[in-house]
Design a protein around this motif. Structure first.
Motif, short mmCIF file in Angstrom:
data_model
loop_
_atom_site.label_atom_id
_atom_site.label_comp_id
_atom_site.label_asym_id
_atom_site.label_seq_id
_atom_site.Cartn_x
_atom_site.Cartn_y
_atom_site.Cartn_z
N ALA A 170 1.16 2.19 9.58
CA ALA A 170 1.20 2.90 8.30
C ALA A 170 2.23 2.31 7.35
CB ALA A 170 1.50 4.38 8.54
N ALA A 171 3.32 1.77 7.89
CA ALA A 171 4.37 1.19 7.05
C ALA A 171 3.96 -0.16 6.47
CB ALA A 171 5.66 1.05 7.85
N ALA A 172 2.83 -0.71 6.94
CA ALA A 172 2.24 -1.93 6.37
C ALA A 172 3.18 -3.11 6.35
CB ALA A 172 1.71 -1.65 4.96
N HIS A 173 3.88 -3.35 7.45
CA HIS A 173 4.71 -4.54 7.56
C HIS A 173 3.81 -5.76 7.79
CE1 HIS A 173 8.59 -2.52 7.65
NE2 HIS A 173 8.08 -1.64 8.47
N GLY B 88 0.81 -1.22 0.00
CA GLY B 88 0.00 0.00 0.00
C GLY B 88 0.83 1.26 0.00
N GLY B 89 1.90 1.26 -0.79
CA GLY B 89 2.83 2.39 -0.78
C GLY B 89 2.20 3.72 -1.13
N TYR B 90 1.25 3.70 -2.05
CA TYR B 90 0.63 4.96 -2.48
C TYR B 90 -0.28 5.56 -1.40
CZ TYR B 90 2.23 3.74 -7.18
OH TYR B 90 3.00 3.41 -8.26
N GLU B 91 -0.72 4.73 -0.47
CA GLU B 91 -1.63 5.22 0.59
C GLU B 91 -0.93 5.38 1.94
OE1 GLU B 91 -2.40 2.04 -0.92
OE2 GLU B 91 -3.22 3.13 -2.64
N ALA B 92 0.40 5.30 1.97
CA ALA B 92 1.12 5.27 3.25
C ALA B 92 0.87 6.51 4.09
CB ALA B 92 2.62 5.09 2.99
N ASP B 93 0.96 7.70 3.49
CA ASP B 93 0.77 8.92 4.27
C ASP B 93 -0.65 9.04 4.79
OD1 ASP B 93 3.35 10.57 4.20
OD2 ASP B 93 3.13 10.04 2.09
N ALA B 94 -1.62 8.60 3.99
CA ALA B 94 -3.01 8.62 4.44
C ALA B 94 -3.21 7.66 5.61
CB ALA B 94 -3.94 8.26 3.29
N ARG B 95 -2.49 6.52 5.59
CA ARG B 95 -2.59 5.57 6.71
C ARG B 95 -2.01 6.15 7.98
NH1 ARG B 95 -0.97 1.76 2.92
NH2 ARG B 95 1.11 1.66 3.82
N VAL B 96 -0.98 6.99 7.87
CA VAL B 96 -0.43 7.63 9.06
C VAL B 96 -1.51 8.48 9.73
CG1 VAL B 96 1.21 9.35 9.92
CG2 VAL B 96 1.95 7.67 8.24
#
Length: 225
Positions: free
Chosen positions: A175-178, A131-139
């Motif tokens: 947010a980093a989705a590990h 989900g790299g494109y949504e990372a900042d939104a996940r933060v």
């Protein structure tokens, strides 16, 4: 059999041993974790629960045995960054790998050739899977869910409480989705941001491991509820 196991598990330990002097902790531990499964590591204080999580995260190496894990995210009992860092720097550090992947994707796109197309496709698949494109939104979503939605990104860590630091670390890890997530319970004097009694709900389909103190006299691995 081993190939079949790797296709159905996110994490596996085989005969893992770590010694401290004459003490073996853990000693010949073996366990496989499947996607969506949640496990807890329980034991008395000092029984090396955190050591086991560090072995799983790859920050420590076992004396014998093998640890197989995909892309683990590990949140220790305390943030590694000092109070002289800002909230923004914590977020940037947590997302550094994803942002580096995106920069490399852009560089490949600028000079994409047929020979480098497989490399580009593989990296793009990995980036999108996390989900790299949504990372900042996940933060933003994670900070809000954990009660830190109004936290100023320029605020110094030294001005945050222990509980706020723990929740910030958890938000960044999410947010980093590990996958899997390795969550080490904070010291008993600090509030836990991921206890099931928390009034800040957060759900994840990933497979977390967590550790917490208990009165048991030996470490054990059990399903988390």
């Amino acid at each position: 059999m081993q190939e079949e196991e790797s296709l159905s598990t996110r994490l596996a330990l085989r005969g893992v041993t770590k010694s401290y002097g004459e003490r073996l902790v853990p000693d010949q531990v073996g366990r496989a974790v499947r996607p969506g499964e949640r496990l807890g590591v329980v034991g008395e204080n000092g029984s090396r629960k955190s050591t086991l999580l560090r072995l799983l995260a790859g920050t420590e190496t076992p004396d014998t045995g093998e640890v197989t894990v995909a892309a683990p995210g590990h949140l220790g009992q305390r943030l590694d960054l000092s109070g002289g860092h800002t909230v923004r720097q914590v977020v940037d550090t947590a997302l550094a790998e994803l942002r580096a992947m995106e920069r490399y994707l852009r560089a490949l796109e600028a000079e994409l050739t047929e020979e480098r197309l497989p490399e580009y496709s593989e990296l793009l698949t990995a980036f999108e899977a996390r989900g790299g494109y949504e990372a900042d939104a996940r933060v933003d979503k994670a900070l809000y869910a954990l009660g830190l939605g109004t936290l100023d990104r320029g605020r110094w860590l030294g001005g945050l409480s222990g509980g706020e630091r723990a929740r910030l670390g958890l938000a960044c890890l999410l947010a980093a989705a590990h996958d899997p997530l390795l969550l080490d319970e904070p010291p008993t004097t600090s509030p836990s941001p991921w206890s099931k009694n928390s009034n800040r709900p957060w759900t994840t389909t990933r497979a977390p491991w967590w550790s917490s103190p208990t009165t048991e006299h030996s470490p054990a691995v059990s399903p988390a509820t």
